[in-house]
Design a protein around this motif. Sequence first.
Motif, PDB file in Angstrom:
ATOM      1  N   VAL A 187      41.981 -24.536  50.411  1.00  0.00           N
ATOM      2  CA  VAL A 187      43.190 -23.579  49.751  1.00  0.00           C
ATOM      3  C   VAL A 187      42.741 -23.281  48.110  1.00  0.00           C
ATOM      4  O   VAL A 187      42.637 -22.087  47.815  1.00  0.00           O
ATOM      5  CB  VAL A 187      44.566 -24.167  49.806  1.00  0.00           C
ATOM      6  N   GLU A 188      42.573 -24.527  47.595  1.00  0.00           N
ATOM      7  CA  GLU A 188      41.943 -24.050  46.194  1.00  0.00           C
ATOM      8  C   GLU A 188      40.509 -23.186  46.131  1.00  0.00           C
ATOM      9  O   GLU A 188      40.415 -22.568  45.101  1.00  0.00           O
ATOM     10  CB  GLU A 188      41.869 -25.482  45.561  1.00  0.00           C
ATOM     11  N   ALA A 189      39.756 -23.706  47.060  1.00  0.00           N
ATOM     12  CA  ALA A 189      38.471 -22.812  47.042  1.00  0.00           C
ATOM     13  C   ALA A 189      38.804 -21.392  47.398  1.00  0.00           C
ATOM     14  O   ALA A 189      38.250 -20.561  46.644  1.00  0.00           O
ATOM     15  CB  ALA A 189      37.354 -23.276  48.079  1.00  0.00           C
ATOM     16  N   TRP A 190      39.755 -21.231  48.200  1.00  0.00           N
ATOM     17  CA  TRP A 190      40.093 -19.753  48.336  1.00  0.00           C
ATOM     18  C   TRP A 190      40.618 -19.060  47.074  1.00  0.00           C
ATOM     19  O   TRP A 190      40.465 -17.834  46.965  1.00  0.00           O
ATOM     20  CB  TRP A 190      40.940 -19.780  49.678  1.00  0.00           C
ATOM     21  N   ALA A 191      41.563 -19.907  46.398  1.00  0.00           N
ATOM     22  CA  ALA A 191      42.021 -19.249  45.237  1.00  0.00           C
ATOM     23  C   ALA A 191      41.097 -18.882  44.069  1.00  0.00           C
ATOM     24  O   ALA A 191      41.155 -18.127  43.321  1.00  0.00           O
ATOM     25  CB  ALA A 191      43.184 -20.458  44.817  1.00  0.00           C
ATOM     26  N   ILE A 192      39.931 -19.697  44.045  1.00  0.00           N
ATOM     27  CA  ILE A 192      39.021 -19.317  43.138  1.00  0.00           C
ATOM     28  C   ILE A 192      38.320 -18.019  43.146  1.00  0.00           C
ATOM     29  O   ILE A 192      38.225 -17.306  42.358  1.00  0.00           O
ATOM     30  CB  ILE A 192      37.894 -20.341  43.136  1.00  0.00           C
ATOM     31  N   GLN A 193      38.002 -17.819  44.548  1.00  0.00           N
ATOM     32  CA  GLN A 193      37.290 -16.516  44.710  1.00  0.00           C
ATOM     33  C   GLN A 193      38.417 -15.356  44.646  1.00  0.00           C
ATOM     34  O   GLN A 193      37.948 -14.294  44.139  1.00  0.00           O
ATOM     35  CB  GLN A 193      36.622 -16.526  46.219  1.00  0.00           C
ATOM     36  N   ARG A 194      39.639 -15.613  44.679  1.00  0.00           N
ATOM     37  CA  ARG A 194      40.638 -14.465  44.695  1.00  0.00           C
ATOM     38  C   ARG A 194      40.783 -14.080  43.356  1.00  0.00           C
ATOM     39  O   ARG A 194      41.047 -13.042  42.945  1.00  0.00           O
ATOM     40  CB  ARG A 194      41.847 -15.085  45.360  1.00  0.00           C
ATOM     41  N   ALA A 195      40.531 -15.239  42.141  1.00  0.00           N
ATOM     42  CA  ALA A 195      40.792 -15.073  40.908  1.00  0.00           C
ATOM     43  C   ALA A 195      39.548 -14.421  40.231  1.00  0.00           C
ATOM     44  O   ALA A 195      39.625 -13.887  39.049  1.00  0.00           O
ATOM     45  CB  ALA A 195      41.146 -16.452  40.487  1.00  0.00           C
ATOM     46  N   TRP A 196      38.698 -14.102  41.022  1.00  0.00           N
ATOM     47  CA  TRP A 196      37.572 -13.649  40.478  1.00  0.00           C
ATOM     48  C   TRP A 196      37.442 -12.021  40.304  1.00  0.00           C
ATOM     49  O   TRP A 196      37.827 -11.436  41.121  1.00  0.00           O
ATOM     50  CB  TRP A 196      36.100 -14.013  41.373  1.00  0.00           C
ATOM     51  N   GLY A 197      37.074 -11.431  39.211  1.00  0.00           N
ATOM     52  CA  GLY A 197      37.386 -10.293  38.928  1.00  0.00           C
ATOM     53  C   GLY A 197      36.137  -9.425  39.552  1.00  0.00           C
ATOM     54  O   GLY A 197      36.624  -8.201  40.125  1.00  0.00           O
ATOM     55  N   ASP A 198      34.929  -9.702  39.656  1.00  0.00           N
ATOM     56  CA  ASP A 198      34.013  -8.661  40.064  1.00  0.00           C
ATOM     57  C   ASP A 198      33.853  -8.793  41.707  1.00  0.00           C
ATOM     58  O   ASP A 198      34.032 -10.028  42.189  1.00  0.00           O
ATOM     59  CB  ASP A 198      32.690  -9.202  39.587  1.00  0.00           C
ATOM     60  N   GLU A 199      34.077  -7.524  42.215  1.00  0.00           N
ATOM     61  CA  GLU A 199      34.171  -7.430  43.578  1.00  0.00           C
ATOM     62  C   GLU A 199      33.293  -8.288  44.574  1.00  0.00           C
ATOM     63  O   GLU A 199      33.213  -8.835  45.448  1.00  0.00           O
ATOM     64  CB  GLU A 199      34.717  -6.130  44.162  1.00  0.00           C
ATOM     65  N   GLU A 200      31.941  -7.784  43.843  1.00  0.00           N
ATOM     66  CA  GLU A 200      30.669  -8.180  44.619  1.00  0.00           C
ATOM     67  C   GLU A 200      30.478  -9.752  44.692  1.00  0.00           C
ATOM     68  O   GLU A 200      30.120 -10.147  45.757  1.00  0.00           O
ATOM     69  CB  GLU A 200      29.296  -7.486  44.057  1.00  0.00           C
ATOM     70  N   VAL A 201      30.881 -10.310  43.625  1.00  0.00           N
ATOM     71  CA  VAL A 201      30.879 -11.564  43.382  1.00  0.00           C
ATOM     72  C   VAL A 201      31.992 -12.450  44.394  1.00  0.00           C
ATOM     73  O   VAL A 201      31.660 -13.429  44.916  1.00  0.00           O
ATOM     74  CB  VAL A 201      30.984 -12.259  42.058  1.00  0.00           C
ATOM     75  N   GLN A 202      33.123 -11.915  44.141  1.00  0.00           N
ATOM     76  CA  GLN A 202      34.151 -12.222  45.069  1.00  0.00           C
ATOM     77  C   GLN A 202      33.935 -12.313  46.484  1.00  0.00           C
ATOM     78  O   GLN A 202      34.077 -13.287  47.245  1.00  0.00           O
ATOM     79  CB  GLN A 202      35.487 -11.256  44.872  1.00  0.00           C
ATOM     80  N   ALA A 203      33.090 -11.166  46.929  1.00  0.00           N
ATOM     81  CA  ALA A 203      32.704 -11.333  48.359  1.00  0.00           C
ATOM     82  C   ALA A 203      31.752 -12.284  48.934  1.00  0.00           C
ATOM     83  O   ALA A 203      31.828 -12.847  49.866  1.00  0.00           O
ATOM     84  CB  ALA A 203      32.044  -9.755  48.721  1.00  0.00           C
ATOM     85  N   ARG A 204      30.700 -12.498  47.713  1.00  0.00           N
ATOM     86  CA  ARG A 204      29.909 -13.601  47.923  1.00  0.00           C
ATOM     87  C   ARG A 204      30.497 -14.877  47.942  1.00  0.00           C
ATOM     88  O   ARG A 204      30.116 -15.780  48.836  1.00  0.00           O
ATOM     89  CB  ARG A 204      28.790 -13.551  46.983  1.00  0.00           C
ATOM     90  N   LEU A 205      31.622 -15.061  47.199  1.00  0.00           N
ATOM     91  CA  LEU A 205      32.293 -16.405  47.099  1.00  0.00           C
ATOM     92  C   LEU A 205      33.048 -16.508  48.517  1.00  0.00           C
ATOM     93  O   LEU A 205      33.164 -17.669  48.841  1.00  0.00           O
ATOM     94  CB  LEU A 205      33.188 -16.401  46.130  1.00  0.00           C
ATOM     95  N   VAL A 206      33.460 -15.458  48.983  1.00  0.00           N
ATOM     96  CA  VAL A 206      34.152 -15.560  50.190  1.00  0.00           C
ATOM     97  C   VAL A 206      33.342 -15.984  51.309  1.00  0.00           C
ATOM     98  O   VAL A 206      33.810 -17.036  52.179  1.00  0.00           O
ATOM     99  CB  VAL A 206      34.971 -13.948  50.654  1.00  0.00           C
ATOM    100  N   ARG A 207      32.429 -15.426  51.516  1.00  0.00           N
ATOM    101  CA  ARG A 207      31.271 -15.817  52.417  1.00  0.00           C
ATOM    102  C   ARG A 207      30.982 -17.361  52.394  1.00  0.00           C
ATOM    103  O   ARG A 207      31.022 -18.077  53.285  1.00  0.00           O
ATOM    104  CB  ARG A 207      30.206 -15.055  52.368  1.00  0.00           C
ATOM    105  N   ARG A 208      30.895 -17.849  51.273  1.00  0.00           N
ATOM    106  CA  ARG A 208      30.640 -19.145  50.748  1.00  0.00           C
ATOM    107  C   ARG A 208      31.696 -19.877  51.206  1.00  0.00           C
ATOM    108  O   ARG A 208      31.296 -21.023  51.790  1.00  0.00           O
ATOM    109  CB  ARG A 208      30.408 -19.638  49.092  1.00  0.00           C
ATOM    110  N   VAL A 209      33.029 -19.747  50.776  1.00  0.00           N
ATOM    111  CA  VAL A 209      34.063 -20.562  51.437  1.00  0.00           C
ATOM    112  C   VAL A 209      34.015 -20.526  52.827  1.00  0.00           C
ATOM    113  O   VAL A 209      34.490 -21.656  53.517  1.00  0.00           O
ATOM    114  CB  VAL A 209      35.370 -19.746  50.975  1.00  0.00           C
TER     115      VAL A 209
END
Length: 266
Positions: free
Chosen positions: A222-244
Amino acid sequence: MESDSFVFVEREDGAPYDASELSAVAPFFPSITTPTSFNLSYESLTAVHEARQQRPDQRLFVDELLSVLGLDGALFPPASASALDSLLFKLLTAAERLTANCIIFYLLLADASSPTDPRPTAFVRDVHLPVGHTRTIEGFYALDSGSWRSAVAALTDPHLTNLDANLVDKTFKVLSTLAPEDARAKLVLSYWRLSGVPLASEEQAGIVVDALCDRQKKLGVVEAWAIQRAWGDEEVQARLVRRVLLRCFGGASLLFQLWFPKQADS
């Protein structure tokens, strides 16, 4: 003064200097007055070399400290009493006294015969090295020598403030790649949570996400998911989602394609 009272070490201008020029630190380094007491063993020299080779950039934290003074990391470890004298002279004549004292403290930690050797602590008292700097150097020495828990304890001390961003980044990388594999997740998370350092890059966020999604413990999906949601850059967020998804659930490429089809196709 008789000639045998000199220790001939080369200055920048090639001139020798008298051992008395090292008198300020002579009580802490016996080899200055008694070269035969130099005790950095071949095994210790080899351990430093191997530790340096294991780093992705082949640089220890002490190398970073020496570079602040414009000194070559190759000066550490000194392989002889005369090499130690030469390094100490460079430090004692450096303009950045606080940085120089930090490195001298590091040298004493490396030279200590045991954890109870009184010389490092005595030097800290003698030069009034601030607690934050003392704990930082203890942490850097522990990282360089592979004492992972001690490193995290030192580098999360509340006295530490305004750590260099590059050294924070290096700490994340070292803990996540060189610490024992079964301890990496806990060490990374302890450092992140207890130090309070913000995640300053996608790479740092990825390191923390990997630790939170550790396959053995599932420490914090859950905390990992919150980290990607808080990220501002959409491309970076998408990569973090995939990583999670991949790290926490494994083989979740189908879920990623359903939720982020554009990013999955790119």
